[in-house]
Design an enzyme around this catalytic site. Structure first.
Site, PDB file in Angstrom:
ATOM      1  CE  LYS A  91      -2.615   0.605   3.651  1.00  0.00           C
ATOM      2  NZ  LYS A  91      -2.150  -0.369   4.603  1.00  0.00           N
TER       3      LYS A  91
ATOM      4  NE  ARG B 160      -5.079   1.962  11.601  1.00  0.00           N
ATOM      5  CZ  ARG B 160      -4.021   1.399  11.033  1.00  0.00           C
ATOM      6  NH1 ARG B 160      -4.129   0.185  10.536  1.00  0.00           N
ATOM      7  NH2 ARG B 160      -2.861   2.028  10.970  1.00  0.00           N
TER       8      ARG B 160
ATOM      9  NE  ARG C  32       8.737  -6.691   4.102  1.00  0.00           N
ATOM     10  CZ  ARG C  32       7.675  -6.040   4.549  1.00  0.00           C
ATOM     11  NH1 ARG C  32       7.569  -5.749   5.838  1.00  0.00           N
ATOM     12  NH2 ARG C  32       6.710  -5.685   3.733  1.00  0.00           N
TER      13      ARG C  32
ATOM     14  NE  ARG D  56      10.805  -4.663   9.932  1.00  0.00           N
ATOM     15  CZ  ARG D  56       9.855  -3.807   9.580  1.00  0.00           C
ATOM     16  NH1 ARG D  56       9.980  -2.537   9.850  1.00  0.00           N
ATOM     17  NH2 ARG D  56       8.761  -4.207   8.964  1.00  0.00           N
TER      18      ARG D  56
ATOM     19  NE  ARG E  73       1.398  -5.442  11.223  1.00  0.00           N
ATOM     20  CZ  ARG E  73       2.252  -4.973  10.317  1.00  0.00           C
ATOM     21  NH1 ARG E  73       3.311  -5.669   9.977  1.00  0.00           N
ATOM     22  NH2 ARG E  73       2.042  -3.807   9.745  1.00  0.00           N
TER      23      ARG E  73
END
Length: 211
Positions: A13, A88, A123, A156, A167
């Site tokens: 996004k 949201r 990642r 992370r 999430r």
């Protein structure tokens, strides 16, 4: 053009918001930055937000939308804006409508959950210089070691598989219902995220009338 960008965490996004911002010369407005700015400047709603945050309470939708209205009244937003991270929830979207904030189009960047999990959990970030890698798409020459400075690369906390799943679940439960809300207003357009970011950007620009 006044836009809202929707998409699960890791769908890209932010990248597409930047692409639109540069193409249409309109600001990308993220809720966090907007709140910090209002608090720093001591605006009427900024002071109310600070009071809520200092007492450990959540900043109410009314305050956030008040800050948003101040923000979109600024010169750089006179030709439009991109909302990233707000609303949201459906009640926030309803509050946005009832406070007279006009939205022209809502773009959803759609990427399947499995692809997001693979993208995000692969990642790696350098502890020292912040360079980013991906074990599948952009690996470092030596696994676990940064090409640029030789320091260690790590996952992370936000990119841990369990965090990513949490999430995504939150997104589907609270934010995904916005698709129905804006679909009923004939404002929703879904862009299917492609493997190549540039291809997704082409589709995004086409959706906002830039060829």
């Amino acid at each position: 053009m006044n836009l809202i960008l929707l998409g699960a965490p890791g769908a890209g996004k932010g990248t597409q918001a930047e692409v639109i911002s540069n193409a249409l010369n309109i600001p990308q407005i993220s809720t966090g930055n907007m709140l910090r700015e209002a608090v720093k400047n001591g605006t009427e709603y900024g002071l109310k937000a600070k009071e809520a945050m200092d007492s450990g309470a959540l900043v109410s939708d009314e305050i956030v939308i008040g800050i948003l209205k101040d923000r979109i009244a600024q010169d750089d937003a006179k030709n439009g804006f991109i909302l990233d991270g707000f609303p949201r929830t459906v009640p926030q979207a309803e509050a946005l409508d009832s406070m007279g904030v006009k939205i022209d189009k809502v773009l959803e960047i759609y990427v399947p959950d499995e692809t997001i999990k693979q993208r995000v959990s692969g990642r790696r970030v350098c502890l020292d210089c912040g360079a980013t890698y991906h074990i599948n798409f952009k690996p470092s020459k030596v696994e676990g070691i940064c090409d640029k400075c030789g320091a260690k690369t790590v996952i992370r906390k936000d990119d841990m598989p369990e965090t990513v799943i949490d999430r995504l679940n939150t997104y589907h439960e609270k934010t995904a219902p916005l698709k129905d809300y804006y679909s009923k207003q004939n404002k929703l357009e879904t862009i299917v995220g492609q493997e190549e970011v540039a291809e997704t950007s082409k589709l995004t620009l086409k959706a906002v009338g830039v060829n």
